[in-house]
Design a protein around this motif. Structure first.
Motif, PDB file in Angstrom:
ATOM      1  N   GLY A 182       0.817  -1.208   0.000  1.00  0.00           N
ATOM      2  CA  GLY A 182       0.000   0.000   0.000  1.00  0.00           C
ATOM      3  C   GLY A 182       0.856   1.267   0.000  1.00  0.00           C
ATOM      4  O   GLY A 182       0.532   2.250  -0.673  1.00  0.00           O
ATOM      5  N   SER A 183       1.973   1.227   0.736  1.00  0.00           N
ATOM      6  CA  SER A 183       2.851   2.398   0.818  1.00  0.00           C
ATOM      7  C   SER A 183       3.492   2.695  -0.535  1.00  0.00           C
ATOM      8  O   SER A 183       3.518   3.835  -0.980  1.00  0.00           O
ATOM      9  N   ILE A 184       4.001   1.646  -1.176  1.00  0.00           N
ATOM     10  CA  ILE A 184       4.591   1.829  -2.500  1.00  0.00           C
ATOM     11  C   ILE A 184       3.524   2.343  -3.464  1.00  0.00           C
ATOM     12  O   ILE A 184       3.744   3.289  -4.216  1.00  0.00           O
ATOM     13  N   ALA A 200      -0.560  10.567   4.569  1.00  0.00           N
ATOM     14  CA  ALA A 200      -0.396   9.380   3.725  1.00  0.00           C
ATOM     15  C   ALA A 200       1.040   9.278   3.216  1.00  0.00           C
ATOM     16  O   ALA A 200       1.626   8.198   3.164  1.00  0.00           O
ATOM     17  N   LYS A 201       1.631  10.428   2.889  1.00  0.00           N
ATOM     18  CA  LYS A 201       2.981  10.450   2.337  1.00  0.00           C
ATOM     19  C   LYS A 201       4.019  10.035   3.382  1.00  0.00           C
ATOM     20  O   LYS A 201       4.833   9.147   3.136  1.00  0.00           O
ATOM     21  N   TYR A 202       3.962  10.660   4.553  1.00  0.00           N
ATOM     22  CA  TYR A 202       4.929  10.326   5.605  1.00  0.00           C
ATOM     23  C   TYR A 202       4.754   8.884   6.059  1.00  0.00           C
ATOM     24  O   TYR A 202       5.728   8.164   6.291  1.00  0.00           O
ATOM     25  N   ALA A 203       3.485   8.463   6.193  1.00  0.00           N
ATOM     26  CA  ALA A 203       3.220   7.091   6.628  1.00  0.00           C
ATOM     27  C   ALA A 203       3.765   6.108   5.599  1.00  0.00           C
ATOM     28  O   ALA A 203       4.342   5.079   5.966  1.00  0.00           O
ATOM     29  N   ALA A 204       3.618   6.433   4.311  1.00  0.00           N
ATOM     30  CA  ALA A 204       4.101   5.530   3.266  1.00  0.00           C
ATOM     31  C   ALA A 204       5.610   5.353   3.368  1.00  0.00           C
ATOM     32  O   ALA A 204       6.127   4.233   3.260  1.00  0.00           O
ATOM     33  N   VAL A 205       6.324   6.456   3.604  1.00  0.00           N
ATOM     34  CA  VAL A 205       7.781   6.363   3.754  1.00  0.00           C
ATOM     35  C   VAL A 205       8.123   5.456   4.941  1.00  0.00           C
ATOM     36  O   VAL A 205       8.948   4.548   4.846  1.00  0.00           O
ATOM     37  N   MET A 206       7.418   5.671   6.050  1.00  0.00           N
ATOM     38  CA  MET A 206       7.690   4.882   7.247  1.00  0.00           C
ATOM     39  C   MET A 206       7.282   3.423   7.040  1.00  0.00           C
ATOM     40  O   MET A 206       7.934   2.505   7.559  1.00  0.00           O
ATOM     41  N   TRP A 249       3.540   5.911  -5.541  1.00  0.00           N
ATOM     42  CA  TRP A 249       3.598   5.791  -6.990  1.00  0.00           C
ATOM     43  C   TRP A 249       2.384   6.440  -7.635  1.00  0.00           C
ATOM     44  O   TRP A 249       2.507   7.296  -8.511  1.00  0.00           O
ATOM     45  N   LYS A 250       1.175   6.061  -7.163  1.00  0.00           N
ATOM     46  CA  LYS A 250      -0.059   6.483  -7.837  1.00  0.00           C
ATOM     47  C   LYS A 250      -0.739   7.682  -7.186  1.00  0.00           C
ATOM     48  O   LYS A 250      -1.676   8.238  -7.755  1.00  0.00           O
ATOM     49  N   LYS A 251      -0.316   8.055  -5.973  1.00  0.00           N
ATOM     50  CA  LYS A 251      -0.941   9.145  -5.219  1.00  0.00           C
ATOM     51  C   LYS A 251      -2.455   8.947  -5.070  1.00  0.00           C
ATOM     52  O   LYS A 251      -3.218   9.904  -5.051  1.00  0.00           O
ATOM     53  N   ASP A 252      -2.870   7.684  -4.975  1.00  0.00           N
ATOM     54  CA  ASP A 252      -4.292   7.379  -4.817  1.00  0.00           C
ATOM     55  C   ASP A 252      -4.514   6.896  -3.385  1.00  0.00           C
ATOM     56  O   ASP A 252      -3.801   5.999  -2.904  1.00  0.00           O
ATOM     57  N   PHE A 253      -5.522   7.479  -2.710  1.00  0.00           N
ATOM     58  CA  PHE A 253      -5.721   7.186  -1.290  1.00  0.00           C
ATOM     59  C   PHE A 253      -6.189   5.763  -1.022  1.00  0.00           C
ATOM     60  O   PHE A 253      -6.135   5.303   0.112  1.00  0.00           O
ATOM     61  N   VAL A 254      -6.662   5.065  -2.070  1.00  0.00           N
ATOM     62  CA  VAL A 254      -7.022   3.656  -1.898  1.00  0.00           C
ATOM     63  C   VAL A 254      -5.824   2.888  -1.335  1.00  0.00           C
ATOM     64  O   VAL A 254      -5.956   2.072  -0.427  1.00  0.00           O
ATOM     65  N   TRP A 255      -4.637   3.200  -1.863  1.00  0.00           N
ATOM     66  CA  TRP A 255      -3.424   2.500  -1.428  1.00  0.00           C
ATOM     67  C   TRP A 255      -3.082   2.838   0.010  1.00  0.00           C
ATOM     68  O   TRP A 255      -2.618   1.999   0.776  1.00  0.00           O
ATOM     69  N   ASP A 256      -3.321   4.085   0.384  1.00  0.00           N
ATOM     70  CA  ASP A 256      -3.059   4.476   1.770  1.00  0.00           C
ATOM     71  C   ASP A 256      -3.961   3.700   2.721  1.00  0.00           C
ATOM     72  O   ASP A 256      -3.537   3.281   3.790  1.00  0.00           O
TER      73      ASP A 256
END
Lengths: 232, 244, 230
Positions: free
Chosen positions: C67-69, C146-152, C73-80
């Motif tokens: 989901g983070s990747i 979502a961005k910071y969480a994805a990195v973490m 990549w897609k900047k779509d909140f579904v992945w978050d």
């Protein structure tokens, strides 16, 4: 208009940021004094909390040293990106003709220099205080200290770029960073301790491999992820 | 510049920017020609800073396109584009721990400019900070810091200058200095986009005025065609209809 | 995505029924079908729940990683949403792994906690991904969050193999490892059957929890969107 020469090379950009951070540190000495004081404090507390008599000290020395470096490092690491955030300077770095990852590597190398400086000061102090020669196996121990510091700063600089944006960032930085560096800590303590006790190198190679893997994985990840953190 | 005179220097095509669910810019079309000096007025939250930051390349549009001299920069500014831009934020963008000279020398290095020390010296002179150049910025007043941030933005001799409320915190003397500087830069055929709340100064130093509200540009006219006495009423009228 | 969204309630209902049936079946198999282990006795029964849970928590963290990747990549909140639901489910399952491990450890090893490599690995991952969830609560803006969480999420998941190998090397553990030979599962065939049924049960339970959590997150998102549209 514009009297600029051709684009700035990656290494020049990194170096410009490193020297800027060092100049700022020489002026304020905030990071180094905090790191050194906290590391020293940790060693003193260790002495009271655990009985560092001459019989056990060789077994505990490496652990005490690395805990001192990691805890003091994770506290001062937060300052690094705070400097860039306070007056919006990170925006200015992003406006400049400079690769985004050059910002990361500049900050990381500056932080690494601070950690190594703290080590150079603390280790002789430790050696005198506890009467144990940490640097007995000089080259291998230096390599272990460098690799441990590199891994810690590689992931620490990346995480501090995130934690500087969070509420309660002073607490969030160490909270996010310390569990992630656990494998590097284990490996570094095993190598340093092994070298102090004079264990044969063959028993330590696996740990060197883990530490090297940690460094490579997080440097590569930071190189990819850093621009995602700062881009909007 | 290689840009032909009839193509716009900066062009925004239906640019939108959303932060989460909030739309800061809503399908904005804008053409700026080389040498224009544009004042952008509007209430807080109108999306003015977002507009400026998109032109500067600090943020990327959610949709739409950004062009500089006909070149597509929607997905990021390359080094050549960044070298052409000077940006003055409402933050100072200078390091308080360093001196004014050290700040300028650092940014000079980042832009890889020749004769950096002379350039820094003449800029310090322009903004009247020569006597305090070797003091740490932390000891500066709000106005002095603001003047240094103006010098910082000009270090790379940009032909596109973006200013976000540069008059905030300036005293009378410093404000006059900035006005003269802006008039000089405009005279040198540089392109200027300035956000300001001060309608009078904005009209005085600009050749074109925009009023932005609710993420859209609601008014766009050359200053020569504007009745300056009635502009305040016009502004209230334009802005009043917008949600903000 | 729309197909999934429209059919999620039905899928969740089917999953719920299937999980209930298998859970009952598992309980019966563990206590009546599988033979009593001669040395350990009753505490060994925990093993049937502990092992599937331990595998599924890694699946949860894998969802966080994917989901983070996906978000970066897609900047779509579904992945978050996939990432956060994976982390939450993974954290809950990890707590259950540690709890079952401790209840098993007390009678068998004589202590609730031992610094056994697998338990230690689970504990470190629990702390890393709890940190991920705490990070999420420290950011207001949802894009930044979502961005910071994805990195973490990526940084945390990259640590899984490193933690695993370093902890394994650190302590040659006392954790029971089944001696595997080709074609021989290393245990009584009825025990193995019960373990397989339990495994299916916990796969079902994992996806039931995950999908319900994902639906909730999607509904929350819909509510927020409707609020701002007014």
């Amino acid at each position: 208009m514009g009297n600029s020469k051709a684009g700035l090379s990656f290494t020049h950009g990194v170096w410009a940021i490193v020297t800027k951070d060092l100049a700022m540190e020489l002026r304020g000495k905030e990071i180094l004094t905090t790191t050194l004081m906290f590391a020293l404090l940790t060693l003193v507390i260790f002495n009271f909390a655990m009985d560092l008599t001459s019989l056990t000290v060789k077994d505990i020395a490496a652990g005490a040293l690395w805990v001192a470096f990691l805890f003091s490092g994770s506290l001062s690491m937060n300052r690094s990106f705070l400097y860039e955030k306070e007056e919006g300077c990170l925006s200015a770095l992003m406006l400049a003709p400079l690769d985004r990852s050059a910002i990361y590597f500049g900050k990381m190398i500056a932080n690494l220099i601070f950690t190594l400086t703290a080590m150079v000061v603390i280790i002789p102090v430790f050696t005198v205080m506890y009467n144990v020669n940490v640097m007995e196996s000089f080259i291998l121990q230096s390599l272990a200290l460098f690799m441990g510091a590199l891994g810690f700063n590689a992931v620490g600089t990346l995480i501090s770029a995130v934690s500087v944006n969070l509420r309660a960032r002073e607490m969030m930085g160490p909270l996010l960073l310390l569990p992630v560096v656990a494998p590097a800590l284990i490996a570094a303590v095993k190598i340093s301790g092994g070298l102090i006790r004079g264990e044969p190198l063959e028993e330590l190679t696996a740990w060197f491999q883990i530490l090297a893997a940690f460094d490579v994985i997080y440097l590569a990840l930071a190189w990819i992820l850093f621009e995602h953190i700062i881009e909007e | 510049m290689s840009t032909p005179i009839d193509t716009p220097l900066i062009e925004l095509k239906s640019v939108s920017k959303r932060f989460g669910r909030v739309a800061a810019l809503d399908a904005v079309d804008l053409e700026l020609r080389a040498g224009e000096s544009v004042a952008v007025f509007g209430p807080n939250g109108a999306g003015k800073t977002t507009l400026l930051r998109i032109i500067a390349g600090l943020i990327k549009p959610t949709s739409g396109g950004l062009f500089l001299g006909g070149e597509d920069l929607t997905h990021g500014h390359h080094d050549e584009a960044r070298k052409r831009i000077g940006y003055i934020s409402h933050q100072s963008l200078v390091y308080p721990e360093l001196t004014a000279r050290e700040n300028l020398s650092f940014y000079g290095k980042l832009y890889n400019i020749e004769n950096a020390p002379e350039r820094a010296e003449s800029l310090l002179n322009d903004v009247g900070l020569k006597t305090r150049a070797d003091d740490a910025v932390a000891t500066y007043s709000r106005g002095m810091k603001q003047r240094l941030s103006i010098a910082r933005a000009l270090i790379n001799d940009p032909d596109i200058i973006l200013l976000d409320e540069p008059f905030t915190g300036l005293d009378q003397h410093a404000a006059e200095m900035l006005i003269n500087l802006l008039i000089r830069l405009h005279g040198e055929q540089r392109t200027i986009v300035m956000i300001t709340h001060n309608l009078k100064i904005g009209l005085d130093v600009s050749s074109r005025a925009l009023i932005q509200a609710g993420g859209k540009i609601r008014f766009d006219k050359p200053v020569s065609q504007i009745d300056q006495a009635g502009f305040h009423d016009l502004y209230i009228n334009v802005v009043g209809g917008a949600h903000y | 995505m729309k197909f999934l969204k429209d059919n999620a309630p039905i899928a969740a209902d089917i999953l719920a029924v299937a999980t209930a049936v298998f859970m009952a079946l598992s309980a019966w198999m563990v206590f009546n079908y599988a033979p009593m282990e001669e040395v350990m006795g009753w505490p060994q029964k925990i093993f049937y729940f502990h092992v599937p849970l331990a595998i599924m928590c890694y699946v949860g963290f894998l969802f966080t990683f994917i989901g983070s990747i996906g978000f970066l990549w897609k900047k779509d909140f579904v992945w978050d949403r996939v990432a956060v639901c994976g982390a939450e489910t993974g954290v809950v399952f990890t707590i259950l792994v540690l709890a079952t491990g401790m209840f098993w450890g007390k009678p068998i090893w004589g202590a609730y906690w031992t610094w056994d490599p697998r338990l230690t690995t689970s504990l470190i991952l629990l702390i890393i991904f709890s940190g991920y969830l705490i990070l999420r609560s420290r950011v207001e803006d949802e894009t930044l969050r979502a961005k910071y969480a994805a990195v973490m999420g990526i940084v945390g998941y990259a640590d899984v193999p490193l933690v695993h190998y370093s902890v394994k090397l650190w302590s040659r553990g006392i954790h029971p490892v089944l001696e595997k030979k080709a074609g021989d599962p290393g245990m009584h065939p009825d025990m193995y059957m019960a373990l397989k049924v339990c495994f299916v049960t916990f796969v079902l339970l994992f996806f039931l929890v995950f999908i319900q959590r994902l639906r909730l997150e999607t509904l929350k998102d819909d509510v927020e969107r409707l609020k701002t549209q007014r």
